[in-house]
Write an enzyme that holds these catalytic residues in place. Sequence first.
Site, PDB file in Angstrom:
ATOM      1  N   ASP A 191      -0.407  43.185  79.064  1.00  0.00           N
ATOM      2  CA  ASP A 191       0.256  42.224  78.175  1.00  0.00           C
ATOM      3  C   ASP A 191       1.345  41.526  78.964  1.00  0.00           C
ATOM      4  OD1 ASP A 191       3.047  43.681  77.152  1.00  0.00           O
ATOM      5  OD2 ASP A 191       1.440  45.124  77.504  1.00  0.00           O
TER       6      ASP A 191
ATOM      7  N   GLU B 101       9.943  46.658  67.428  1.00  0.00           N
ATOM      8  CA  GLU B 101      10.619  47.673  68.230  1.00  0.00           C
ATOM      9  C   GLU B 101      12.058  47.893  67.784  1.00  0.00           C
ATOM     10  OE1 GLU B 101      10.195  46.898  72.473  1.00  0.00           O
ATOM     11  OE2 GLU B 101       8.599  45.460  72.042  1.00  0.00           O
TER      12      GLU B 101
END
Length: 293
Positions: free
Chosen positions: A95, A182
């Site tokens: 990613d 997150e």
Amino acid sequence: MSRKGKSTADDGWGAIPKQPPKRVVRAKATAKTAVKPVAKPRAKPKKNSRPPSPYKFWVGVAVLVTLALVVLYVEFFVEKPKPAWPEGYSVYGIDVSHYQREIDWQQVRENEVAFAFVKATEGRSLKDKHFQNNWEGAGAAGIMRGAYHFYLPYLKPELQAENFTSMVTLAPGDLPPVLDVEVRGRQPVAQLRKDLKVWLTQVEKVYGVKPIIYTGYNFYKDYLAGHFDEYPLWIAHYKVPKLKLEKSDTLKLAFWQHTDEGAIKGITGKVDCNVFNGSMRELRSLRIKQPPL
């Protein structure tokens, strides 16, 4: 008788003319006859009577010692790129975002990378400046691609969902959209879960497929476990030989991000590396199968 009447024969000695003295003619010197001068022998160079200087010797020693110290330093103290893939997995991916800058996607594909997730948006307005290049580059290289949104809990989820859907166009063959969560912020956990559900539902309506949830191992255990089991899960967990979570009928564990310090040819610097928890056939089955609504 007079003198005139005397016979010439009687006076023969007087008739002999006197011979002039012979002249010695010296020949002119020519190229052949010229006498070459004798070359003087070259003087032999005088030997240096001074002893060799120890300066050069110690400079050479210092260079060798320096090289040896550099080799030892690199070997024992410089952190080396970690192997890209853990054992037991066969489908590899990465990613990326603008942090990786320019990427040679063709070279990335040649290094067994089968899929890639590309950062598209963050919050309610930020758009990754390298998204379009990365999106097109991955597709042109034949890499299965997906896009992700970095979620900020203090902003309205509806606006964040609109930011993502306005930026990303998905087609059959692409991987589902990803919600990267997150940060909890100061919200109560219940409110965070409610807002995440708003984003997930709104995005699913646009693309006709359930988004993937990306989060860290501890974040998932503390805030998300048991609340979003219907969505494919992508877990980040570093420096462990094996992910503690396991795929099950209730837990759709799809991806494991095992390092953020991977080294892949075609990418300058470190990159996040991931593995798919399944076969290539299962990964293909996860892709979007019909045009978005």
